[in-house]
Structure formats: structure tokens, C-alpha cells
Scaffold this active site. Structure first.
Site, mmCIF file in Angstrom:
data_model
loop_
_atom_site.group_PDB
_atom_site.id
_atom_site.type_symbol
_atom_site.label_atom_id
_atom_site.label_comp_id
_atom_site.label_asym_id
_atom_site.label_seq_id
_atom_site.Cartn_x
_atom_site.Cartn_y
_atom_site.Cartn_z
ATOM 1 N N GLU A 239 0.841 -1.280 0.251
ATOM 2 C CA GLU A 239 -0.039 -0.067 -0.083
ATOM 3 C C GLU A 239 0.848 1.401 0.152
ATOM 4 O OE1 GLU A 239 -2.006 0.988 3.731
ATOM 5 O OE2 GLU A 239 -1.321 -1.292 4.357
ATOM 6 N N CYS B 21 -3.314 -3.624 4.906
ATOM 7 C CA CYS B 21 -2.373 -4.688 5.410
ATOM 8 C C CYS B 21 -2.657 -6.091 4.960
ATOM 9 C CB CYS B 21 -2.299 -4.697 6.898
ATOM 10 S SG CYS B 21 -1.695 -2.909 7.241
ATOM 11 N N HIS C 130 -1.766 -9.900 12.604
ATOM 12 C CA HIS C 130 -1.293 -8.501 11.939
ATOM 13 C C HIS C 130 -0.813 -7.651 13.103
ATOM 14 C CE1 HIS C 130 -0.517 -4.979 10.041
ATOM 15 N NE2 HIS C 130 -1.898 -4.323 10.620
HETATM 16 P P1 HMG Z 1 -3.202 7.274 21.387
HETATM 17 O O1 HMG Z 1 -4.340 7.617 21.237
HETATM 18 O O2 HMG Z 1 -2.025 8.210 21.498
HETATM 19 O O3 HMG Z 1 -2.637 6.157 22.770
HETATM 20 O O4 HMG Z 1 -2.739 6.120 20.380
HETATM 21 P P2 HMG Z 1 -3.562 5.653 23.895
HETATM 22 O O5 HMG Z 1 -3.718 7.082 24.596
HETATM 23 O O6 HMG Z 1 -4.502 5.052 23.287
HETATM 24 O O7 HMG Z 1 -2.493 4.847 24.621
HETATM 25 C C1 HMG Z 1 -2.431 3.596 24.180
HETATM 26 C C2 HMG Z 1 -1.904 2.625 25.256
HETATM 27 O O8 HMG Z 1 -0.777 3.067 26.272
HETATM 28 C C3 HMG Z 1 -3.396 2.432 26.266
HETATM 29 O O9 HMG Z 1 -3.340 1.123 26.484
HETATM 30 C C4 HMG Z 1 -2.721 3.382 27.338
HETATM 31 O O10 HMG Z 1 -3.437 2.941 28.640
HETATM 32 C C5 HMG Z 1 -1.271 3.058 27.421
HETATM 33 P P3 HMG Z 1 -4.697 0.273 26.499
HETATM 34 O O11 HMG Z 1 -5.795 1.187 26.957
HETATM 35 O O12 HMG Z 1 -4.822 0.599 24.831
HETATM 36 O O13 HMG Z 1 -4.441 -0.834 26.810
HETATM 37 N N1 HMG Z 1 -0.424 4.094 28.028
HETATM 38 C C6 HMG Z 1 0.728 3.753 29.084
HETATM 39 N N2 HMG Z 1 0.884 2.543 29.521
HETATM 40 C C7 HMG Z 1 2.203 2.679 30.139
HETATM 41 N N3 HMG Z 1 2.616 3.693 30.543
HETATM 42 C C8 HMG Z 1 2.307 4.902 30.333
HETATM 43 C C9 HMG Z 1 1.197 4.975 29.321
HETATM 44 N N4 HMG Z 1 0.431 6.007 28.707
HETATM 45 C C10 HMG Z 1 -0.377 5.532 28.043
HETATM 46 N N5 HMG Z 1 2.754 6.027 30.738
HETATM 47 C C11 HMG Z 1 -3.186 4.757 18.824
HETATM 48 C C12 HMG Z 1 -2.888 4.857 20.177
HETATM 49 C C13 HMG Z 1 -3.086 3.034 18.416
HETATM 50 C C14 HMG Z 1 -4.744 4.860 18.337
HETATM 51 C C15 HMG Z 1 -2.551 5.262 17.642
HETATM 52 O O14 HMG Z 1 -1.215 4.775 17.658
HETATM 53 C C16 HMG Z 1 -2.678 5.141 16.266
HETATM 54 O O15 HMG Z 1 -3.626 5.828 15.661
HETATM 55 N N6 HMG Z 1 -2.057 4.319 15.447
HETATM 56 C C17 HMG Z 1 -2.454 4.136 14.011
HETATM 57 C C18 HMG Z 1 -3.646 2.984 14.030
HETATM 58 C C19 HMG Z 1 -3.263 1.722 14.194
HETATM 59 O O16 HMG Z 1 -2.409 1.248 14.255
HETATM 60 N N7 HMG Z 1 -4.513 0.953 14.223
HETATM 61 C C20 HMG Z 1 -4.400 -0.307 14.678
HETATM 62 C C21 HMG Z 1 -5.637 -1.275 14.149
HETATM 63 S S1 HMG Z 1 -5.915 -0.933 12.391
HETATM 64 C C22 HMG Z 1 -4.998 -1.909 11.698
HETATM 65 O O17 HMG Z 1 -4.116 -2.655 12.292
HETATM 66 C C23 HMG Z 1 -4.431 -1.655 10.343
HETATM 67 C C24 HMG Z 1 -3.386 -0.778 9.934
HETATM 68 O O18 HMG Z 1 -2.122 -1.524 10.062
HETATM 69 C C25 HMG Z 1 -3.354 -0.150 8.378
HETATM 70 C C26 HMG Z 1 -3.703 -1.137 7.493
HETATM 71 O O19 HMG Z 1 -4.378 -1.942 7.325
HETATM 72 O O20 HMG Z 1 -3.131 -0.779 6.167
HETATM 73 C C27 HMG Z 1 -3.026 0.219 10.993
#
Ligand code: HMG
Length: 390
Positions: free
Chosen positions: A82, A114, A236
Site C-alpha cells: 500500500e 495490510c 497482523h
Molecule cells: P493514542 O491515542 O496516543 O494512545 O494512540 P492511547 O492514549 O490509547 O494509549 C495507548 C495505550 O498506552 C493505552 O493502553 C494506554 O493506557 C497506554 P490500552 O488502553 O490500549 O491498553 N499508556 C501507557 N502505558 C504505560 N505507561 C504509560 C502509558 N500511557 C499510555 N505511561 C493509537 C494509540 C493506536 C490509536 C495510535 O497509535 C494510532 O492511531 N495508530 C495508528 C492506527 C493503528 O495502528 N490501528 C490499529 C488497528 S488498524 C490496523 O491494524 C490496520 C493498519 O495496520 C493499516 C492497514 O491495514 O493498512 C493500521
């Protein structure tokens, strides 16, 4: 009538010249590093040098396979990405002069976020079932890129995995059962005019979990194995914590209460490479397989589960059995080297690389030599990409 076993005969992995440490990123963003190390489960991410793209990493992944097995009877090359470099020409065609692909193979590029690599694997299995004398080279190659200073930024990464798919495979036999779930959802996408993906992070995490459960339900409906029969689950991994979240969700949706230690035992070894490479989109699931095989004792005869998710979205749950003697065919040392020999990237250079756009004026632009890897993008001239090998 028994059908010929089909599956992965060889698997080779490549990544980029640079790696950015999540500790460096956390410090510069003013974030607690544990948010990255523990919260999303990432330590580093691979970053492409200015003279690398998906063609250079795809060539580096595929060359060792051709060196070992030759090109005879490779009648199809499927490159899933992609992060394509052209809207028309298949990226796989650039591999001809770089790695000596045969002119007698059809070459096609596949896209569905993906999920594309899994589409390639399943299409390859179908072609080989029709004619078991043929072999198919499947390559999954991606460079994951989100905007700077956004929540997606720590979930970037890059890698390519090449797989030789054949009858009587040496590593993994694919099982015929498969479960699919497709739905139109705007969780992650990249319009043609953008180089970085758009994403609705929370929606994407929920969509991934729902799609996993639905694909699993379809897999069972189609006669697939029970959850308790798998030695490990390769997911994935957009970030490694996602695999653990999705697995817990899947188990709970089926009425299993899994202890963290049990989930860890089923997943940990699939996440070792991804934790330091980052999201490699189409390649991520298969990097998970390489990581599992390279870090686990003898898995001969064991069933493995595969959960492929591509935003947008398509998910597939499928399975395979590990073949006797597979360990002699692994590339554990080369895989570890590909990761260990990356050069630590400083934050300022990272930001410059991130914001550098390909020239679009049609003039001759030499690309300064930066990567130490075997293939590089040497110039862009007359809107043509010119590659060289070392
Ligand atoms: P965010 O909103 O900055 O993070 O982004 P958050 O506030 O949700 O925190 C993440 C986790 O860290 C949470 O844990 C927090 O509690 C923890 P959870 O509640 O999830 O268990 N946390 C801490 N832990 C320890 N010590 C600390 C601390 N602070 C926070 N101090 C988000 C997270 C994944 C949304 C962001 O990174 C993002 O948008 N990423 C891109 C999208 C993505 O990867 N999506 C995954 C599913 S879609 C997919 O897999 C397809 C894809 O590969 C694309 C394709 O298909 O081509 C993306």
C-alpha cells in the site's frame, strides 16, 4: 481424492537502513517512554533512507529466495503493497533487472491495506492447486507513514517479506479452511494525493477486533479447527500490543477466560521482530511468523493460526501446519542481522526524511547514497525511477 499440500516453501525478510528508537521519539515528543514500550508495545521502528523505497526492500527480501531456489517454474510474482511507487506499473517489474526475475512469470501488484500479502498467499495457493509444478513468489513490502506529531507516528515502520509458495512446502502447509470478513469502514485510508495515511485510531482498533471475531466465526463455519488446537497465533501487528488486545477479545468473545500468561505464551514469540521493526503493513503478519519460527523450539506438526487484517476493511482467519525438517530452511541468522545492522537514526534527520517529497518536475535528480543495503534508488529522471544494486 487427496489434494497436493501447498504452502510456504521459503520465507525471507528485509528491512530498511535506519531505525528510530522509541525512547528518542518519546523524549522529543515529551511523552512517558512507557506509553510506547508498554502501552503500544514498541521499542524501535525501521525508517527508510532517502534512497530506499518498497522496491529496494522487496528486492532485498526476494533475492535470497532466488539465490537458493532458482527461478524455474516461478510463473507468477505477486507483490502486495500500500506504499506503491506508481499508479499503473506493478512494483514487481522493477525487480527484473535487480534480482533476475524470469520473463516467463506474470507480475501483478495487489492492494487492500495490510491484508494484501494474505490475498497474495491465497491466490498463490489457488494457482498451485491448479498446477502443482508451478511456484509463486509472493512479496509483501511496505513503509508505514503517518503525519508527524500525531498519535499514529509511533506506529510507523517498514519491512518486506518474500515467500516462495509451492506444492509440498518445506516450512508451512496451508490448511484449506479460511474465514473472511469484509466491510466498508473508514478506519484508515490514504487518498492518492497524500503520502501519509489518514487514520481514526480508536475506530481502527475496534474495527480490527470486530473483524477478527467475525473472521473467526466464518472460519469455524467453514470447518476450521477449535481455538484450543493452535500452538500459536500470528496476528497482523500494527503495534505489538494490538495482537494481545485482539487475542483477548477473541478468547472472551468465545467464552474463554484467558490468563495474561496464557495469552503471552500463545503470542509473545510472534512479536519479537515487530516490536523493533514497527508496522510493516502487508509484511507484518509474515514477520510475525518468521519471529515465531526463529524464537520457538520445535513446532513440527503443530497447527498455527493466522489473523490478517487490512483496514477498510478485509480480515481473514486461516491456519497451517508446520512441516517436518522446517528448521533447516529458516533464515534466523540473516533475519536477526537485518534488524541488528540498522543504523540508529537521529531525530532531526528522521524529521527531514519524513518530510522529503519525491521530485515531480521530470528533471534529472540524483539521490545521494545513504543506505548501506544491497539495493538503492539512484535517481529519478524523466519521471522514471532508476535503481541500482551493489
Ligand atoms: P493514542 O491515542 O496516543 O494512545 O494512540 P492511547 O492514549 O490509547 O494509549 C495507548 C495505550 O498506552 C493505552 O493502553 C494506554 O493506557 C497506554 P490500552 O488502553 O490500549 O491498553 N499508556 C501507557 N502505558 C504505560 N505507561 C504509560 C502509558 N500511557 C499510555 N505511561 C493509537 C494509540 C493506536 C490509536 C495510535 O497509535 C494510532 O492511531 N495508530 C495508528 C492506527 C493503528 O495502528 N490501528 C490499529 C488497528 S488498524 C490496523 O491494524 C490496520 C493498519 O495496520 C493499516 C492497514 O491495514 O493498512 C493500521
Amino acid at each position: 481424492m487427496t489434494s497436493t499440500p501447498v504452502g510456504i516453501h521459503d520465507l525471507s525478510f528485509a528491512t530498511t537502513h535506519y531505525a528510530l528508537d522509541h525512547g528518542v521519539l518519546a523524549e522529543r515528543l515529551g511523552v512517558d517512554p512507557d506509553k510506547f514500550y508498554l502501552g503500544i508495545g514498541q521499542e524501535m521502528m525501521s525508517v527508510a533512507a532517502a534512497d530506499e523505497d518498497i522496491v529496494t526492500i522487496a528486492a532485498a527480501a526476494a533475492k535470497p529466495i532466488l539465490d537458493r531456489h532458482g527461478v524455474d517454474n516461478i510463473r507468477t510474482v505477486l507483490l502486495a503493497t500500500e506504499s506503491g511507487v506508481d499508479q499503473s506499473k506493478a512494483a514487481g517489474l522493477y525487480l527484473h533487472p535487480l534480482i533476475g526475475l524470469p520473463n516467463t512469470a506474470r507480475v501483478v501488484e495487489l492492494k487492500q491495506a495490510c491484508y494484501g500479502g494474505t490475498a497474495g498467499l491465497q491466490f498463490a495457493a489457488g494457482l498451485i492447486a491448479r498446477d502443482p509444478s508451478q511456484r509463486v513468489l509472493v512479496i509483501a513490502a511496505d513503509i508505514a507513514k503517518y503525519e508527524l506529531d500525531t498519535p499514529g507516528e509511533p506506529t510507523q515502520g517498514a519491512a518486506a517479506v518474500a515467500m516462495l509458495v509451492s506444492a509440498n512446502p518445506a516450512i508451512l502447509e496451508l490448511e484449506p479452511h479460511s474465514g473472511i470478513y469484509s466491510a466498508d469502514i473508514m478506519d484508515f485510508w490514504r487518498p492518492n494525493y497524500r503520502t501519509a495515511a489518514m487514520v481514526d485510531g480508536k475506530t481502527s482498533v475496534n474495527a480490527y477486533q470486530k473483524a477478527t471475531q467475525e473472521a473467526w466465526t466464518d472460519y469455524r463455519r467453514n470447518g476450521g479447527r477449535d481455538l484450543t488446537e493452535f500452538a500459536a497465533f500470528c496476528y497482523h501487528q500494527p503495534f505489538t500490543k494490538m495482537a494481545f488486545k485482539a487475542h483477548r477479545h477473541l478468547l472472551e468473545s468465545q467464552g474463554h477466560t484467558a490468563e495474561p500468561a496464557e495469552i503471552d505464551a500463545a503470542l509473545h514469540n510472534t512479536t519479537i521482530y515487530n516490536r523493533t521493526v514497527g508496522n510493516s503493513y502487508t509484511a507484518s503478519l509474515y514477520l510475525g511468523l518468521a519471529s515465531l519460527l526463529d524464537h520457538t523450539g520445535d513446532l513440527t506438526g503443530q497447527a498455527l493460526a493466522f489473523i490478517s487484517y487490512g483496514s477498510g476493511s478485509v480480515a481473514e482467519f486461516f491456519s497451517g501446519t508446520v512441516q517436518p525438517g522446517y528448521r533447516e530452511h529458516l533464515r534466523t541468522e540473516e533475519n536477526r542481522d537485518a534488524i541488528a545492522t540498522r543504523v540508529a537514526l537521529d531525530y532531526d534527520r528522521y524529521r527531514v526524511l519524513h518530510e522529503t517529497e519525491s521530485p515531480s518536475d521530470g528533471m534529472y535528480h540524483a539521490i545521494p547514497e545513504e543506505t548501506g543495503r544491497p539495493f538503492r534508488l539512484a535517481a529519478i529522471s524523466g519521471h522514471k525511477r532508476i535503481y541500482e544494486s551493489r
